[in-house]
Design a protein around this motif. Structure first.
Motif, mmCIF file in Angstrom:
data_model
loop_
_atom_site.group_PDB
_atom_site.id
_atom_site.type_symbol
_atom_site.label_atom_id
_atom_site.label_comp_id
_atom_site.label_asym_id
_atom_site.label_seq_id
_atom_site.Cartn_x
_atom_site.Cartn_y
_atom_site.Cartn_z
ATOM 1 N N ARG A 177 0.832 -1.212 0.000
ATOM 2 C CA ARG A 177 0.000 0.000 0.000
ATOM 3 C C ARG A 177 0.861 1.255 0.000
ATOM 4 N N ARG A 178 1.978 1.199 0.707
ATOM 5 C CA ARG A 178 2.879 2.356 0.752
ATOM 6 C C ARG A 178 3.485 2.603 -0.629
ATOM 7 N N GLU A 179 3.862 1.520 -1.286
ATOM 8 C CA GLU A 179 4.427 1.649 -2.632
ATOM 9 C C GLU A 179 3.413 2.287 -3.590
ATOM 10 N N ARG A 180 2.167 1.865 -3.487
ATOM 11 C CA ARG A 180 1.114 2.455 -4.333
ATOM 12 C C ARG A 180 0.916 3.931 -3.991
ATOM 13 N N ALA A 181 0.924 4.244 -2.717
ATOM 14 C CA ALA A 181 0.752 5.636 -2.292
ATOM 15 C C ALA A 181 1.907 6.504 -2.798
ATOM 16 N N MET A 182 3.107 5.937 -2.830
ATOM 17 C CA MET A 182 4.262 6.675 -3.364
ATOM 18 C C MET A 182 4.059 6.942 -4.856
ATOM 19 N N THR A 183 3.591 5.937 -5.580
ATOM 20 C CA THR A 183 3.353 6.074 -7.017
ATOM 21 C C THR A 183 2.295 7.140 -7.299
ATOM 22 N N GLU A 184 1.249 7.149 -6.469
ATOM 23 C CA GLU A 184 0.144 8.085 -6.663
ATOM 24 C C GLU A 184 0.400 9.450 -6.006
ATOM 25 N N ASP A 185 1.522 9.570 -5.285
ATOM 26 C CA ASP A 185 1.896 10.798 -4.573
ATOM 27 C C ASP A 185 0.849 11.191 -3.521
ATOM 28 N N TRP A 186 0.383 10.182 -2.769
ATOM 29 C CA TRP A 186 -0.570 10.418 -1.687
ATOM 30 C C TRP A 186 0.218 10.604 -0.394
ATOM 31 N N ARG A 187 0.671 11.802 -0.149
ATOM 32 C CA ARG A 187 1.582 12.080 0.973
ATOM 33 C C ARG A 187 0.956 11.790 2.338
ATOM 34 N N GLY A 188 -0.307 12.142 2.509
ATOM 35 C CA GLY A 188 -0.974 11.867 3.782
ATOM 36 C C GLY A 188 -1.096 10.376 4.053
ATOM 37 N N GLU A 189 -1.387 9.637 3.003
ATOM 38 C CA GLU A 189 -1.492 8.174 3.129
ATOM 39 C C GLU A 189 -0.137 7.568 3.481
ATOM 40 N N ILE A 190 0.909 8.069 2.876
ATOM 41 C CA ILE A 190 2.258 7.572 3.155
ATOM 42 C C ILE A 190 2.600 7.790 4.625
ATOM 43 N N GLU A 191 2.283 8.973 5.121
ATOM 44 C CA GLU A 191 2.565 9.282 6.528
ATOM 45 C C GLU A 191 1.803 8.350 7.465
ATOM 46 N N GLY A 192 0.532 8.096 7.162
ATOM 47 C CA GLY A 192 -0.276 7.191 7.981
ATOM 48 C C GLY A 192 0.244 5.769 7.952
ATOM 49 N N ILE A 193 0.641 5.320 6.769
ATOM 50 C CA ILE A 193 1.178 3.956 6.646
ATOM 51 C C ILE A 193 2.504 3.836 7.399
ATOM 52 N N ASP A 194 3.341 4.856 7.291
ATOM 53 C CA ASP A 194 4.616 4.830 8.023
ATOM 54 C C ASP A 194 4.390 4.743 9.527
ATOM 55 N N LEU A 195 3.410 5.478 10.019
ATOM 56 C CA LEU A 195 3.094 5.434 11.444
ATOM 57 C C LEU A 195 2.595 4.045 11.834
ATOM 58 N N THR A 196 1.708 3.483 11.028
ATOM 59 C CA THR A 196 1.190 2.140 11.297
ATOM 60 C C THR A 196 2.314 1.104 11.259
ATOM 61 N N LEU A 197 3.225 1.236 10.304
ATOM 62 C CA LEU A 197 4.365 0.311 10.228
ATOM 63 C C LEU A 197 5.245 0.405 11.475
ATOM 64 N N SER A 198 5.435 1.603 11.984
ATOM 65 C CA SER A 198 6.268 1.738 13.189
ATOM 66 C C SER A 198 5.587 1.069 14.388
ATOM 67 N N PHE A 199 4.258 1.218 14.519
ATOM 68 C CA PHE A 199 3.535 0.542 15.601
ATOM 69 C C PHE A 199 3.609 -0.976 15.427
ATOM 70 N N LEU A 200 3.432 -1.445 14.212
ATOM 71 C CA LEU A 200 3.471 -2.880 13.931
ATOM 72 C C LEU A 200 4.843 -3.459 14.295
ATOM 73 N N ARG A 201 5.887 -2.785 13.909
ATOM 74 C CA ARG A 201 7.247 -3.270 14.203
ATOM 75 C C ARG A 201 7.528 -3.253 15.703
ATOM 76 N N SER A 202 6.989 -2.267 16.383
ATOM 77 C CA SER A 202 7.144 -2.207 17.837
ATOM 78 C C SER A 202 6.427 -3.385 18.498
ATOM 79 N N LYS A 203 5.231 -3.685 18.032
ATOM 80 C CA LYS A 203 4.484 -4.827 18.569
ATOM 81 C C LYS A 203 5.206 -6.138 18.291
ATOM 82 N N ARG A 204 5.809 -6.245 17.119
ATOM 83 C CA ARG A 204 6.553 -7.462 16.783
ATOM 84 C C ARG A 204 7.721 -7.641 17.755
#
Length: 80
Positions: free
Chosen positions: A22-49
């Motif tokens: 999803r992040r890769e698609r957001a980068m392609t589409e230049d959806w900056r807000g979506e990228i920021e949200g996905i990055d935040l979610t990824l950081s939480f996910l990695r912390s939980k892991r």
């Protein structure tokens, strides 16, 4: 804070793969807000892991069973 069962680690891997796609698609589409949200979610996910992996390595501690004082047969109490 929620604790994650270590048996759910494979599911976190699936979620991370999906988020990265999803992040890769957001980068392609230049959806900056979506990228920021996905990055935040990824950081939480990695912390939980990391948290789940930490708990997976911990060995349970046996606390034993408490002992109950026996009763005297003559009806008197034990001295304390």
């Amino acid at each position: 804070m929620l604790t994650l069962n270590p048996t759910m680690l494979p599911r976190l891997d699936e979620l991370e793969e999906d988020l990265l796609a999803r992040r890769e698609r957001a980068m392609t589409e230049d959806w900056r807000g979506e990228i920021e949200g996905i990055d935040l979610t990824l950081s939480f996910l990695r912390s939980k892991r990391q948290q789940a992996q930490h708990f997976e390595r911990r060995v349970p501690v046996s606390l034993g069973l408490p002992s109950v004082p026996s009763r005297r047969t003559d009806g008197k109490r034990h001295p304390r």
